[in-house]
Design a protein around this motif. Structure first.
Motif, short mmCIF file in Angstrom:
data_model
loop_
_atom_site.label_atom_id
_atom_site.label_comp_id
_atom_site.label_asym_id
_atom_site.label_seq_id
_atom_site.Cartn_x
_atom_site.Cartn_y
_atom_site.Cartn_z
N GLU A 57 0.83 -1.21 0.00
CA GLU A 57 0.00 0.00 0.00
C GLU A 57 0.86 1.25 0.00
OE1 GLU A 57 -3.49 2.14 2.70
OE2 GLU A 57 -2.76 0.14 3.21
N ALA A 58 1.94 1.26 0.82
CA ALA A 58 2.80 2.44 0.91
C ALA A 58 3.61 2.65 -0.36
CB ALA A 58 3.74 2.30 2.12
N SER A 59 3.99 1.57 -1.03
CA SER A 59 4.84 1.67 -2.21
C SER A 59 4.05 1.74 -3.51
CB SER A 59 5.80 0.48 -2.28
OG SER A 59 6.56 0.38 -1.09
N GLY A 60 2.77 1.38 -3.45
CA GLY A 60 1.95 1.39 -4.65
C GLY A 60 2.13 0.18 -5.53
N CYS A 61 2.88 -0.82 -5.05
CA CYS A 61 3.12 -2.01 -5.88
C CYS A 61 2.00 -3.03 -5.66
CB CYS A 61 4.48 -2.63 -5.56
SG CYS A 61 4.57 -3.44 -3.94
N ARG A 62 1.96 -4.03 -6.52
CA ARG A 62 0.98 -5.09 -6.40
C ARG A 62 1.44 -6.10 -5.37
NH1 ARG A 62 1.05 -8.20 -10.20
NH2 ARG A 62 -1.08 -9.03 -10.11
N LEU A 63 0.51 -6.57 -4.50
CA LEU A 63 0.85 -7.51 -3.44
C LEU A 63 1.36 -8.83 -4.02
CD1 LEU A 63 0.87 -7.99 -0.38
CD2 LEU A 63 -1.48 -8.83 -0.58
N GLU A 64 0.75 -9.28 -5.12
CA GLU A 64 1.18 -10.54 -5.73
C GLU A 64 2.62 -10.44 -6.24
OE1 GLU A 64 -1.48 -8.86 -6.46
OE2 GLU A 64 -3.21 -10.11 -5.94
N TRP A 65 2.97 -9.28 -6.78
CA TRP A 65 4.35 -9.09 -7.24
C TRP A 65 5.30 -9.06 -6.06
CZ3 TRP A 65 7.73 -5.17 -5.92
CH2 TRP A 65 8.95 -5.16 -6.62
N LEU A 66 4.92 -8.36 -4.99
CA LEU A 66 5.79 -8.23 -3.82
C LEU A 66 6.10 -9.59 -3.20
CD1 LEU A 66 7.21 -6.47 -1.65
CD2 LEU A 66 5.02 -6.42 -0.45
N LEU A 67 5.08 -10.41 -3.01
CA LEU A 67 5.26 -11.68 -2.31
C LEU A 67 5.79 -12.79 -3.20
CD1 LEU A 67 2.10 -11.79 -0.03
CD2 LEU A 67 4.48 -11.42 0.67
N HIS A 68 5.35 -12.81 -4.46
CA HIS A 68 5.67 -13.96 -5.31
C HIS A 68 6.39 -13.60 -6.61
CE1 HIS A 68 3.07 -16.02 -2.51
NE2 HIS A 68 2.05 -15.25 -2.85
N GLY A 69 6.49 -12.29 -6.91
CA GLY A 69 7.13 -11.89 -8.15
C GLY A 69 6.26 -12.14 -9.37
N SER A 70 4.96 -12.35 -9.16
CA SER A 70 4.07 -12.66 -10.28
C SER A 70 3.43 -11.39 -10.83
CB SER A 70 2.98 -13.63 -9.84
OG SER A 70 2.20 -13.07 -8.79
N GLY A 71 3.39 -11.29 -12.17
CA GLY A 71 2.76 -10.16 -12.82
C GLY A 71 3.61 -8.91 -12.74
N PRO A 72 3.07 -7.77 -13.22
CA PRO A 72 3.83 -6.51 -13.20
C PRO A 72 4.00 -5.97 -11.80
CG PRO A 72 1.58 -6.11 -13.93
CD PRO A 72 1.74 -7.60 -13.83
N GLN A 73 5.02 -5.15 -11.61
CA GLN A 73 5.27 -4.55 -10.30
C GLN A 73 4.14 -3.60 -9.91
OE1 GLN A 73 9.02 -2.56 -10.01
NE2 GLN A 73 8.62 -1.67 -8.01
N TYR A 74 3.65 -2.84 -10.88
CA TYR A 74 2.59 -1.87 -10.62
C TYR A 74 1.42 -2.14 -11.55
CZ TYR A 74 6.39 0.73 -8.38
OH TYR A 74 7.44 1.09 -7.60
N ASP A 75 0.24 -1.73 -11.12
CA ASP A 75 -0.87 -1.63 -12.05
C ASP A 75 -0.53 -0.52 -13.03
OD1 ASP A 75 -2.47 -3.63 -10.90
OD2 ASP A 75 -3.16 -2.24 -9.36
N ALA A 76 -1.30 -0.38 -14.10
CA ALA A 76 -1.00 0.63 -15.11
C ALA A 76 -0.80 1.98 -14.45
CB ALA A 76 -2.14 0.71 -16.12
N ALA A 77 0.40 2.55 -14.61
CA ALA A 77 0.74 3.82 -13.97
C ALA A 77 0.29 4.98 -14.83
CB ALA A 77 2.25 3.90 -13.75
N PRO A 78 -0.16 6.07 -14.19
CA PRO A 78 -0.56 7.25 -14.96
C PRO A 78 0.65 7.91 -15.58
CG PRO A 78 -0.55 7.74 -12.62
CD PRO A 78 -0.30 6.27 -12.76
N PRO A 79 0.51 8.57 -16.74
CA PRO A 79 1.64 9.25 -17.36
C PRO A 79 2.08 10.43 -16.54
CG PRO A 79 -0.40 9.83 -18.46
CD PRO A 79 -0.74 8.74 -17.47
#
Length: 239
Positions: A57-79
């Motif tokens: 939550e603090a970093s804005g990253c996806r929990l699945e990526w943080l714990l397991h490395g699965s999927g992208p680090q972030y959801d689609a980021a705004p430009p």
């Protein structure tokens, strides 16, 4: 064996989130106690669900990526410069007109080496930093979409830029002139003082006398040398 590999990969992802910030200062800022962070940072521990959720939550990253490395680090980021929804923190006053006054510049995990090379393979923004629109337009005479924030690594520019300084780079200014520029040589990036010379050459200098000055012939450049942008601002943490 699989558990050890997962722990090692988690530490790498944690390092990516922390970036140039001091690890314990980062943990304190987002509310992780020292014991929990020490277990993750020095003993290879994987956090419990509540702690992992707090980091994500603090970093804005996806929990699945943080714990397991699965999927992208972030959801689609705004430009860069797009409207970003800011959560209200009871300990932090956020004016209602924040989006009218500020634009948000991407902060990348790249470190422009002020010494030896720093690899430029990771290019996903970690988060965004707020700058006043008026200052960018009237003082920098720049467009927010051309700006990026990275950090400095090394001591070759000591006296001007120090290790771990934060720099704002205008990527629209990619023609070498006189001043501080972020450059790429091969796969590595550096921050150096450039001076344009007669005959299509550029001199690359450091402020630390331990590092030699050298010259690049732009007319014979084979793509190994590139000017990424000019440094237009820097910030420094005290202590």
């Amino acid at each position: 064996m699989e558990k050890n590999l997962e722990q090692s990969d988690f530490k790498q992802r944690l390092e990516l989130l922390i970036g140039a910030e001091k690890p314990y200062a980062w943990a304190t800022r987002i509310g992780i106690n020292k014991g929990s962070f020490t277990n993750m940072w020095y003993h290879g521990g994987v956090p419990r669900a509540a702690t992992a959720s707090k980091i994500a939550e603090a970093s804005g990253c996806r929990l699945e990526w943080l714990l397991h490395g699965s999927g992208p680090q972030y959801d689609a980021a705004p430009p860069p410069g797009a409207s970003i929804r800011l959560e209200r923190d009871p300990d932090c006053f956020v004016p209602d007109n924040v989006h009218e006054e500020f634009c948000f510049i991407p902060r990348y995990n790249l470190k422009a080496s002020a010494g030896f090379g720093s690899n430029a393979s990771e290019e996903a923004p970690m988060f965004y930093m707020a700058f006043r629109k008026y200052w960018i337009k009237n003082h920098l005479n720049a467009s927010a979409r051309d700006l990026a924030v990275i950090s400095v690594k090394g001591d070759s520019m000591s006296g001007v830029l120090e290790d771990r300084d934060t720099i704002l780079v205008n990527t629209a200014e990619h023609s070498p002139g006189e001043g501080l520029y972020v450059i790429r040589m091969g796969d590595d990036i550096f921050v150096k003082q450039l001076q344009r010379l007669p005959g299509g050459a550029v001199q690359v200098r450091s402020t630390n006398p331990l590092y030699e000055t050298f010259t690049v012939d732009l007319q014979r450049n084979t793509g190994e040398f590139e000017v990424i942008g000019r440094v237009v601002w820097f910030g420094r943490q005290i202590g």
